[in-house]
Design a protein around this motif. Structure first.
Motif: not given
Lengths: 114, 113
Positions: A18, A20, A22, A65-66, A75, A77-78
């Motif tokens: 995974s 992330e 920033r 992303a959130e 951030n 994410r995958k």
């Protein structure tokens, strides 16, 4: 004036792991937020964007992303990285009025190990 | 899928020479941007056009850089004379309007010797 910080200059992950990346921003109101990806010697490709509404944004290539207002973060994410994801990733914050100018972070270079 | 076109893709020049870059935005996009990206950094806005008018050129080194978008469609960025520190990637982007998402071209890589 807005600003954006990408704290990680380089990140290395194994394929399938995974990810992330920033991004922290500074802006006096709700900003427009973007993630772009750039392969070597190429232009920037839009991965996803946040203007308003749902704070979890889905993008292309399996990225999401959130937006977290309380942390001034956006951030990326995958869940499972592919070797083809190796590239440089830029977060950008856009002013929500006036010239709607974008300010880019300095980028995070992602390396993917086979 | 419509794309932003830029030419040339690569340019090598000697310092004190003049160079010019061309950009053709996505059809119908009123807003056009020129960015400079120094190696290892994010893009920085040089100039923003709304149709044929400049709306932001606060970061454009006007003693040597000029930009125009005469008919509100394609645009040219010129450097005269080029300096060693101008070596960078020059990116063009366009958007339907200022509030809309910017889409980038492939860039022109400039090397000044």
């Amino acid at each position: 004036a807005q600003s954006v910080t990408q704290p990680d200059i380089h990140i290395t992950v194994s394929e399938g792991a995974s990810l992330e990346l920033r991004c922290n921003y500074s802006y006096g109101a709700t900003p427009y937020l973007f993630w772009y990806v750039q392969s070597p010697g190429q232009g920037l490709q839009l991965l996803l964007k946040y203007f308003s509404g749902d704070t979890l944004v889905q993008g292309i290539k399996g990225f999401e992303a959130e937006f977290k207002r309380s942390q001034s973060s956006f951030n990326l994410r995958k869940p499972s990285v592919h070797w083809s994801d190796a590239a440089e990733y830029f977060c950008a914050v856009g002013a929500a009025r006036g010239t709607y100018k974008y300010i880019f972070g300095t980028g995070t270079r992602l390396k993917v190990l086979a | 899928e419509a794309e932003v076109a830029q030419s040339p893709r690569y340019k090598i020049t000697e310092k004190s020479q003049a160079v010019a870059f061309w950009c053709d935005p996505i059809s119908g996009h009123a807003t056009l941007y020129w960015y400079r990206q120094i190696l290892g950094q994010g893009p920085e806005l040089l100039v923003q056009f709304q149709d044929e008018s400049v709306v932001d050129d606060s970061q454009l080194p006007k003693d040597r850089f000029s930009a125009e978008r005469l008919k509100g469609v394609d645009s040219t960025l010129k450097i005269q004379p080029a300096e060693l520190g101008d070596s960078a990637m020059y990116l063009c982007a366009s958007s339907l309007s200022r509030q809309e998402t910017q889409y980038f071209g492939p860039g022109t890589r400039l090397l000044v010797l």
